[in-house]
Motif scaffolding. Structure first.
Motif, PDB file in Angstrom:
ATOM      1  N   PRO A  62      57.763  47.158  40.088  1.00  0.00           N
ATOM      2  CA  PRO A  62      57.210  47.838  38.910  1.00  0.00           C
ATOM      3  C   PRO A  62      55.879  47.234  38.472  1.00  0.00           C
ATOM      4  O   PRO A  62      55.693  46.016  38.525  1.00  0.00           O
ATOM      5  CB  PRO A  62      58.282  47.656  37.832  1.00  0.00           C
ATOM      6  CG  PRO A  62      59.243  46.656  38.352  1.00  0.00           C
ATOM      7  CD  PRO A  62      59.123  46.650  39.837  1.00  0.00           C
ATOM      8  N   GLY A  63      54.967  48.114  38.069  1.00  0.00           N
ATOM      9  CA  GLY A  63      53.647  47.680  37.605  1.00  0.00           C
ATOM     10  C   GLY A  63      52.660  47.441  38.734  1.00  0.00           C
ATOM     11  O   GLY A  63      51.520  47.041  38.477  1.00  0.00           O
ATOM     12  N   MET A  64      53.086  47.698  39.983  1.00  0.00           N
ATOM     13  CA  MET A  64      52.255  47.294  41.110  1.00  0.00           C
ATOM     14  C   MET A  64      51.920  48.481  42.007  1.00  0.00           C
ATOM     15  O   MET A  64      52.764  49.343  42.257  1.00  0.00           O
ATOM     16  CB  MET A  64      53.027  46.253  41.916  1.00  0.00           C
ATOM     17  CG  MET A  64      52.145  45.251  42.617  1.00  0.00           C
ATOM     18  SD  MET A  64      53.167  43.984  43.429  1.00  0.00           S
ATOM     19  CE  MET A  64      53.409  42.836  42.090  1.00  0.00           C
ATOM     20  N   LEU A  65      50.680  48.504  42.505  1.00  0.00           N
ATOM     21  CA  LEU A  65      50.233  49.521  43.458  1.00  0.00           C
ATOM     22  C   LEU A  65      50.184  48.878  44.844  1.00  0.00           C
ATOM     23  O   LEU A  65      49.551  47.838  45.024  1.00  0.00           O
ATOM     24  CB  LEU A  65      48.838  50.023  43.070  1.00  0.00           C
ATOM     25  CG  LEU A  65      48.121  50.936  44.072  1.00  0.00           C
ATOM     26  CD1 LEU A  65      48.878  52.245  44.289  1.00  0.00           C
ATOM     27  CD2 LEU A  65      46.688  51.222  43.596  1.00  0.00           C
ATOM     28  N   VAL A  87      48.989  44.669  48.448  1.00  0.00           N
ATOM     29  CA  VAL A  87      48.909  45.000  47.029  1.00  0.00           C
ATOM     30  C   VAL A  87      47.458  45.325  46.694  1.00  0.00           C
ATOM     31  O   VAL A  87      46.549  44.600  47.096  1.00  0.00           O
ATOM     32  CB  VAL A  87      49.401  43.813  46.176  1.00  0.00           C
ATOM     33  CG1 VAL A  87      49.196  44.096  44.695  1.00  0.00           C
ATOM     34  CG2 VAL A  87      50.867  43.521  46.475  1.00  0.00           C
ATOM     35  N   ILE A  88      47.253  46.432  45.998  1.00  0.00           N
ATOM     36  CA  ILE A  88      45.897  46.769  45.546  1.00  0.00           C
ATOM     37  C   ILE A  88      45.841  46.540  44.054  1.00  0.00           C
ATOM     38  O   ILE A  88      46.448  47.274  43.269  1.00  0.00           O
ATOM     39  CB  ILE A  88      45.545  48.226  45.876  1.00  0.00           C
ATOM     40  CG1 ILE A  88      45.634  48.438  47.390  1.00  0.00           C
ATOM     41  CG2 ILE A  88      44.140  48.563  45.383  1.00  0.00           C
ATOM     42  CD1 ILE A  88      45.330  49.841  47.822  1.00  0.00           C
ATOM     43  N   THR A  89      45.131  45.492  43.661  1.00  0.00           N
ATOM     44  CA  THR A  89      45.028  45.184  42.238  1.00  0.00           C
ATOM     45  C   THR A  89      43.845  45.930  41.642  1.00  0.00           C
ATOM     46  O   THR A  89      42.978  46.421  42.362  1.00  0.00           O
ATOM     47  CB  THR A  89      44.821  43.680  42.013  1.00  0.00           C
ATOM     48  OG1 THR A  89      43.671  43.287  42.767  1.00  0.00           O
ATOM     49  CG2 THR A  89      46.035  42.894  42.489  1.00  0.00           C
ATOM     50  N   MET A  90      43.857  45.994  40.342  1.00  0.00           N
ATOM     51  CA  MET A  90      42.700  46.538  39.645  1.00  0.00           C
ATOM     52  C   MET A  90      41.567  45.550  39.826  1.00  0.00           C
ATOM     53  O   MET A  90      41.773  44.345  39.741  1.00  0.00           O
ATOM     54  CB  MET A  90      43.060  46.656  38.163  1.00  0.00           C
ATOM     55  CG  MET A  90      42.303  47.703  37.422  1.00  0.00           C
ATOM     56  SD  MET A  90      42.673  47.641  35.664  1.00  0.00           S
ATOM     57  CE  MET A  90      44.139  48.627  35.579  1.00  0.00           C
ATOM     58  N   GLN A  91      40.347  46.040  40.059  1.00  0.00           N
ATOM     59  CA  GLN A  91      39.253  45.084  40.161  1.00  0.00           C
ATOM     60  C   GLN A  91      39.040  44.412  38.806  1.00  0.00           C
ATOM     61  O   GLN A  91      39.365  44.981  37.762  1.00  0.00           O
ATOM     62  CB  GLN A  91      37.981  45.763  40.650  1.00  0.00           C
ATOM     63  CG  GLN A  91      37.487  46.875  39.737  1.00  0.00           C
ATOM     64  CD  GLN A  91      36.267  47.577  40.278  1.00  0.00           C
ATOM     65  OE1 GLN A  91      35.458  46.990  40.964  1.00  0.00           O
ATOM     66  NE2 GLN A  91      36.141  48.850  39.959  1.00  0.00           N
TER      67      GLN A  91
END
Lengths: 352, 352
Positions: free
Chosen positions: A325-328, A339-343
């Motif tokens: 949850p909360g993760m792309l 995992v692709i985090t927000m920049q």
């Protein structure tokens, strides 16, 4: 790009002719402001609410829910392949309103102009705004103009806000994403951002990269008709697909998985990204939407998107999960996951 | 004036602490933008529509007419005696909405911030906005933040737009002014403009000139209750009383007469105007309104204004006439007449 304007094609309305460029007085609330309104804004945007020339527009709305949004536009350069700040300022807000499932109806426009800005460029941008508003069926009903001294701006900044009507029964919000839903993208990623960057960096490709700047409200309407189980809509502008999906994952406390090979990216956009060391996931789009839809309606939603002229390259790119949850997370073509985090900050400053 | 901020009184929310000043990334739509929203905007403005964190706010309105307005604020300096750009940005739009007789309900806020702007000053301004919104009973439901490079702005520009509900039966518009109507002014002229100018020019008077920045919607409500024959409302901001009355005279094709000796001006504002060679007729106000009212209800309207804390110095300053349509004429104390035209350009740049 302003050099590409045909200076012969614009005939300046008479009282403005003495001012080839904006002076501080155009923002003073006196005679010069009145002339700008009378000869530039009113002819371009004319509608009964605006023409009333009151401190506020008076509008009649049906009872029910409205969607209300605002954006400021600081894009550089002001003219780019596929559009200008004018069209962007209209379509950007039309799209934000449409992302609640609403039909956009009314807009405001606020201009912050730097002293010395060419009157002709302003007129061209106003024309673009008026054309975009007509195309989207919205009326620009109220506005404001301020002028700041040379060196205190960058030509022109535009703020728009917009109001639309939400049809009964529509309940779209980031929090509505549920495990099992499918994730759709309405077309190719990164066109707007790379159109801007290619102009700024002077990149040459075999074909020009053109901004995808467009109004998405008709696609939203078609989508809702075909798939009432649309849970979330978002247009991946600044921050790109990554910010949009990360925000939804965080708000809905769900995981989102996207499949690398299903994500449409134009070859020249991919090349430009590689050249500049950018990732299409983070690049801004101005004519694309993400839809998170009840799984059983995924194919119907996809068909509705593809039937729209703006959705030819639409694809189901992933799904919502109760894992992470909360993760792309991206699944790559070779089966790996990342995992692709927000920049953190700003990959492409002043893209919109 | 930012020097007057008590740097000890503001404790920066944790994730923002690493950034004593705004960086480009705060406008990038990524993690830094999210932190600004989460730790600065949401705590200050919190309300259900904003907290939903969607591309657009979803609001429920009663059926009927709405008033809709926008203004950008570029005032310099950002902090001045009696307020800051934050309070101004809220009250300015509240007042524009109220000038259609509406009760303001919802606002948008768009920020264009220059790289390097102190986080603490931003927080102070956001606090001012939040306080002004609470005082006016409006919710800031949607917003946007852009950051521009150093030298491409001037600290901070704010755009607000606002939506309000117009009570049934109210029909206020510049075109409604009729010969025989009386012209009321709700208080002293020129306080805001001269407060700004005295700071800029470093003028010293025995008492500080303080901006009149305030929300006028309760006065409008009281006025409409006491005098339903209100035909026109306008707040004389940029361009002052002169622009406001000239515009009404032009829109309604009537003449307007004002009587010099009836126009309230504070002694220190008059002195400051004389010192700087300015005319109070042209100076901006941010907490005053002009009402044009059916003659038979003039005294009732005046009593309602004076009963409001913001209307202690209200006066009937003139009347509407069918002589000299489109023209504003002053009768001086010695019985002479002079035409007061709208100023051409900018007497006081960036006053709001």
């Amino acid at each position: 790009m302003s050099a590409s304007i045909d200076t012969n094609s614009w005939s300046c309305p008479l009282p403005l002719k003495d001012y080839p460029a904006i002076v501080l007085g155009h923002g003073g609330g006196g005679q010069l402001t009145a002339e700008l309104v009378e000869h530039l804004f009113k002819p371009a945007f004319s509608n009964p609410a605006l023409d009333r020339m009151s401190d506020s527009a008076v509008l009649t709305l049906p009872a029910g829910r409205i969607a209300y949004s605002t954006d400021s536009f600081v894009v550089r350069p002001l003219f780019f392949p596929g559009g200008s700040i004018g069209g962007l300022a209209v379509n950007g807000t039309v799209n934000d309103v449409a992302m609640s499932g609403a039909t956009p109806l009314f807009m405001s426009a606020g201009f912050i102009i730097e002293e010395g800005f060419p009157m002709e460029s302003l007129a061209r941008i106003i024309d673009d705004m008026a054309a975009a508003a007509r195309a989207a069926g919205v009326s620009i009903v109220t506005g404001d103009t301020k002028v700041v001294e040379r060196g205190k701006g960058d030509g022109l900044y535009i703020n728009t806000s917009g109001v639309g009507i939400i049809p009964d029964g529509v309940a779209i919000a980031p929090q509505q994403a549920r495990p099992g839903d499918v994730v759709l993208l309405s077309g190719t990623l990164g066109d707007h951002g790379m159109a801007i960057m290619s102009v700024r960096e002077g990149l040459q490709f075999e074909t020009t990269i053109v901004s995808d700047c467009a109004a998405l409200h008709t696609m939203v309407r078609d989508l809702l008709a075909a798939a009432p189980g649309v849970h979330v809509l978002r247009d991946p502008t600044r921050g790109g697909l990554s910010s949009a999906l990360n925000e939804i994952a965080a708000e809905a406390r769900v995981g989102i998985v996207v499949h690398e090979e299903r994500i449409p990216v134009r070859p020249q956009v991919r090349s430009a990204c590689e050249l500049l060391g950018l990732d299409p996931y983070f690049v801004a789009n101005e004519g694309k939407l993400i839809a998170i839809v009840e799984r059983s309606q995924g194919e119907a939603a996809l068909a509705a998107m593809r039937a729209n002229p703006l959705g030819a390259h639409a694809a189901i790119i992933g799904e919502v999960t109760d894992a992470h949850p909360g993760m792309l997370v991206e699944r790559t073509a070779i089966g790996a996951s990342r995992v692709i985090t927000m920049q953190i900050g700003e990959q492409l400053p002043r893209i919109c």
